[in-house]
Design a protein around this motif. Sequence first.
Motif, PDB file in Angstrom:
ATOM      1  N   GLU A  57       5.929 -63.598 -42.889  1.00 14.82           N
ATOM      2  CA  GLU A  57       7.067 -62.733 -43.722  1.00 14.82           C
ATOM      3  C   GLU A  57       8.334 -63.157 -43.380  1.00 14.82           C
ATOM      4  N   ASN A  58       8.732 -63.797 -42.225  1.00 14.98           N
ATOM      5  CA  ASN A  58       9.939 -64.418 -41.961  1.00 14.98           C
ATOM      6  C   ASN A  58       9.752 -65.788 -41.109  1.00 14.98           C
ATOM      7  N   LEU A  59      10.017 -66.840 -42.223  1.00  8.01           N
ATOM      8  CA  LEU A  59       9.836 -68.244 -41.643  1.00  8.01           C
ATOM      9  C   LEU A  59      11.099 -68.917 -41.624  1.00  8.01           C
ATOM     10  N   PRO A  60      11.818 -69.097 -40.410  1.00 10.95           N
ATOM     11  CA  PRO A  60      12.978 -69.751 -40.341  1.00 10.95           C
ATOM     12  C   PRO A  60      12.726 -71.398 -40.663  1.00 10.95           C
ATOM     13  N   VAL A 107       1.684 -76.091 -42.320  1.00  8.10           N
ATOM     14  CA  VAL A 107       2.908 -76.125 -43.232  1.00  8.10           C
ATOM     15  C   VAL A 107       4.008 -76.010 -42.404  1.00  8.10           C
ATOM     16  N   THR A 108       5.099 -76.476 -42.619  1.00  7.19           N
ATOM     17  CA  THR A 108       6.549 -76.659 -42.004  1.00  7.19           C
ATOM     18  C   THR A 108       7.654 -76.174 -42.812  1.00  7.19           C
ATOM     19  N   ASN A 109       8.494 -75.281 -42.836  1.00  4.63           N
ATOM     20  CA  ASN A 109       9.675 -74.807 -43.489  1.00  4.63           C
ATOM     21  C   ASN A 109      10.476 -75.917 -43.327  1.00  4.63           C
ATOM     22  N   SER A 110      10.511 -77.217 -44.457  1.00  5.48           N
ATOM     23  CA  SER A 110      11.486 -78.286 -44.166  1.00  5.48           C
ATOM     24  C   SER A 110      12.668 -78.037 -44.982  1.00  5.48           C
ATOM     25  N   SER A 111      12.868 -76.684 -45.507  1.00  6.44           N
ATOM     26  CA  SER A 111      14.279 -76.654 -46.374  1.00  6.44           C
ATOM     27  C   SER A 111      15.125 -76.298 -45.253  1.00  6.44           C
ATOM     28  N   HIS A 112      16.244 -75.942 -45.742  1.00  9.42           N
ATOM     29  CA  HIS A 112      17.492 -75.422 -45.042  1.00  9.42           C
ATOM     30  C   HIS A 112      17.605 -73.925 -44.711  1.00  9.42           C
ATOM     31  N   ASP A 113      16.679 -73.250 -45.578  1.00 14.28           N
ATOM     32  CA  ASP A 113      16.816 -71.625 -45.641  1.00 14.28           C
ATOM     33  C   ASP A 113      15.459 -71.189 -44.750  1.00 14.28           C
ATOM     34  N   LYS A 114      15.564 -70.110 -44.595  1.00 16.93           N
ATOM     35  CA  LYS A 114      14.500 -69.328 -43.967  1.00 16.93           C
ATOM     36  C   LYS A 114      13.725 -68.719 -45.303  1.00 16.93           C
ATOM     37  N   ILE A 115      12.260 -68.588 -45.159  1.00 14.45           N
ATOM     38  CA  ILE A 115      11.601 -68.139 -46.212  1.00 14.45           C
ATOM     39  C   ILE A 115      11.058 -66.760 -46.108  1.00 14.45           C
ATOM     40  N   ASP A 116      11.057 -65.860 -47.017  1.00 14.65           N
ATOM     41  CA  ASP A 116      10.693 -64.364 -46.814  1.00 14.65           C
ATOM     42  C   ASP A 116       9.605 -63.989 -47.460  1.00 14.65           C
TER      43      ASP A 116
END
Length: 251
Positions: free
Chosen positions: A220-223, A182-191
């Motif tokens: 807990e923190n995914l940039p 899974v890749t954080n493909s958004s522009h914001d970090k996910i907490d």
Amino acid sequence: MRCIIGLSAAAIMAAAALSGCSSHDNQPAAGTSTSSSRLKQPAAVASAVTVRLAWSHTVKDGGDKEVWYVARVKNPGKSAASVALVRALDKTGTIVGSSEDTLPNVPAGATFDYFGDLGGGLGSDLTGTPAKLQVSQAKDAFGQAGGVDSPMFATSEIKLTKGSRDYLLANTPYAYNLAAKVTNSSHDKIDGDVTQQVVLYDAHGRVVGGGTGSSDNVPENLPAGMSYREQWTGIPATAKAVRAVYTVWPG
């Protein structure tokens, strides 16, 4: 994930008897993903979205009746749209369970299969015997359709393998395990908090099972741009599955 129970006055878009129904037109492609920024769209965008029941199955979970279902959402618009779904179970015209959930942003021109459930002891119990499931699009669910920012994350390296029925929470003939990146493909970090779901399909493209819930593996923190590995065991299916579509979004 469950939201506050409620029932909209929106027109019903689909209805079917609870007998393990399934269809397979224009099912979503494996590994479909998208990202989006803050969305501010006119209500006309969401009005073009269609919602219908693609599959449902009734089970007993620890003595409690539970209904699994897949709602198929089509967004023919030119931009991403958020849709709130209202589901209702009725018997002889009487509601015996309902819920309203917010879906992730569905990309323009895309089809998204949403896996949901009612009953089962994890939320509100069913107050009667379910006979028919109705699915609808909530009208002006949050004041402005498309005002919800909940992008789907990119998923890849999806591997579906046979699992053990010992891990199943309900009695179904098949069980599967899934591994994915899974890749954080958004522009914001996910907490931390994300919603994940998997929908299983047979060789003919028909829905045969799936599951939904939160993740214990997300950092807990995914940039933005970073990835993590996900593993899922004991995904139930009513028939043999050959393909899985795995979707993750914040919330």
